[in-house]
Design an enzyme around this catalytic site. Structure first.
Site, mmCIF file in Angstrom:
data_model
loop_
_atom_site.group_PDB
_atom_site.id
_atom_site.type_symbol
_atom_site.label_atom_id
_atom_site.label_comp_id
_atom_site.label_asym_id
_atom_site.label_seq_id
_atom_site.Cartn_x
_atom_site.Cartn_y
_atom_site.Cartn_z
ATOM 1 N N HIS A 23 1.928 12.016 -4.468
ATOM 2 C CA HIS A 23 1.398 11.129 -5.512
ATOM 3 C C HIS A 23 2.342 11.027 -6.699
ATOM 4 O O HIS A 23 2.529 9.943 -7.249
ATOM 5 C CB HIS A 23 0.024 11.624 -5.983
ATOM 6 C CG HIS A 23 -1.055 11.479 -4.957
ATOM 7 N ND1 HIS A 23 -1.349 10.282 -4.349
ATOM 8 C CD2 HIS A 23 -1.903 12.387 -4.416
ATOM 9 C CE1 HIS A 23 -2.332 10.448 -3.484
ATOM 10 N NE2 HIS A 23 -2.691 11.723 -3.501
ATOM 11 N N GLN A 58 -3.601 7.163 -10.476
ATOM 12 C CA GLN A 58 -3.160 7.961 -9.332
ATOM 13 C C GLN A 58 -1.685 8.308 -9.480
ATOM 14 O O GLN A 58 -1.336 9.301 -10.112
ATOM 15 C CB GLN A 58 -3.443 7.214 -8.028
ATOM 16 C CG GLN A 58 -3.277 8.065 -6.777
ATOM 17 C CD GLN A 58 -3.910 7.412 -5.563
ATOM 18 O OE1 GLN A 58 -5.098 7.068 -5.559
ATOM 19 N NE2 GLN A 58 -3.131 7.224 -4.520
ATOM 20 N N CYS A 59 -0.794 7.527 -8.924
ATOM 21 C CA CYS A 59 0.614 7.908 -8.931
ATOM 22 C C CYS A 59 1.253 7.828 -10.316
ATOM 23 O O CYS A 59 2.111 8.643 -10.649
ATOM 24 C CB CYS A 59 1.385 7.058 -7.932
ATOM 25 S SG CYS A 59 0.873 7.397 -6.213
ATOM 26 N N VAL A 60 0.837 6.863 -11.129
ATOM 27 C CA VAL A 60 1.430 6.757 -12.464
ATOM 28 C C VAL A 60 0.924 7.887 -13.357
ATOM 29 O O VAL A 60 1.701 8.547 -14.058
ATOM 30 C CB VAL A 60 1.151 5.372 -13.088
ATOM 31 C CG1 VAL A 60 1.935 5.229 -14.392
ATOM 32 C CG2 VAL A 60 1.525 4.256 -12.141
ATOM 33 N N THR A 67 2.389 11.306 -12.118
ATOM 34 C CA THR A 67 3.783 11.434 -12.544
ATOM 35 C C THR A 67 3.866 11.778 -14.021
ATOM 36 O O THR A 67 4.691 12.602 -14.439
ATOM 37 C CB THR A 67 4.543 10.131 -12.261
ATOM 38 O OG1 THR A 67 4.545 9.879 -10.844
ATOM 39 C CG2 THR A 67 5.979 10.208 -12.755
#
Length: 202
Positions: A88, A117-119, A122
């Site tokens: 992710h 999620q991924c943003v 990160t």
């Protein structure tokens, strides 16, 4: 003076293959990302492109299907790295940290798909690694989230009709609350690009 970087996360054709795409939170996403990229390049900041892949799954993130590529209209310039992740966050399964370290980057701006999620993931990992994180909410996109008890086979219509579904707008709001003051400064595209004078919210 430390260098800054913009990381564009998962703005890829894979998502456009899903029927839920029509219900995304930000129809202007590509244009907003383009504005951030142009501003970063004009300042001499590093731009890093990240794609998500799930090899061998046969789904829209399987590179074999040809959808693991940037959405039409987005194109890396010469020297801008494109990394492919399978987690992710954009750090764990790539050499992103090495790329940033070699470039002398300490300030990181993130945008892309999906907001929470991924943003967001990160952003959290980047903050823990010591980067000064800027989360540009209106250059992210997400979708309504079904309740955990709704079957995975539920259609988009069923997801949208379920009163337990978390709307995309609520997802965005909750993400900002979770990140601001803890993991990142929340800013708009206008603020980052200097299109208008405004203070950071976060």
């Amino acid at each position: 003076m430390s260098r800054a970087a913009l990381v564009v996360i998962d703005v890829q054709e894979s998502f456009r293959q899903r029927t839920i795409w029509a219900h995304g939170s930000n129809p202007a996403l590509v244009r907003q990302v383009e504005r951030l990229v142009a501003a970063a390049r004009s300042r001499g900041d590093l731009v890093v492109w990240v794609l998500h892949a799930e090899p061998g799954t046969g789904g829209v993130f399987d590179p074999a299907l040809g959808h693991v590529r940037l959405i039409e209209g987005l194109e890396p310039a010469a020297g801008e790295p494109t990394l492919v992740k399978t987690a992710h966050n954009a750090f764990t399964t790539t050499n992103l940290q090495q790329v940033l370290t070699l470039a002398g980057v300490h300030d990181l701006t993130v945008c892309g798909i999906r907001t929470e999620q991924c943003v967001e993931t990160t952003t959290r990992v980047g903050a823990d690694l010591g980067y000064r994180m800027t989360f540009v909410t209106d250059a992210t996109l997400t979708f309504p989230i079904p309740h955990r008890d709704l079957p995975e086979t539920a259609t988009v219509e069923q997801i949208l009709a379920d009163p337990r579904t978390l709307s995309a707008a609520d997802v965005v709001t909750r993400t900002e609350y979770a990140l601001a003051g803890r993991f990142a400064t929340i800013r708009t595209v206008d603020e980052v690009t200097g299109a208008r004078l405004a203070g950071a919210r976060g």
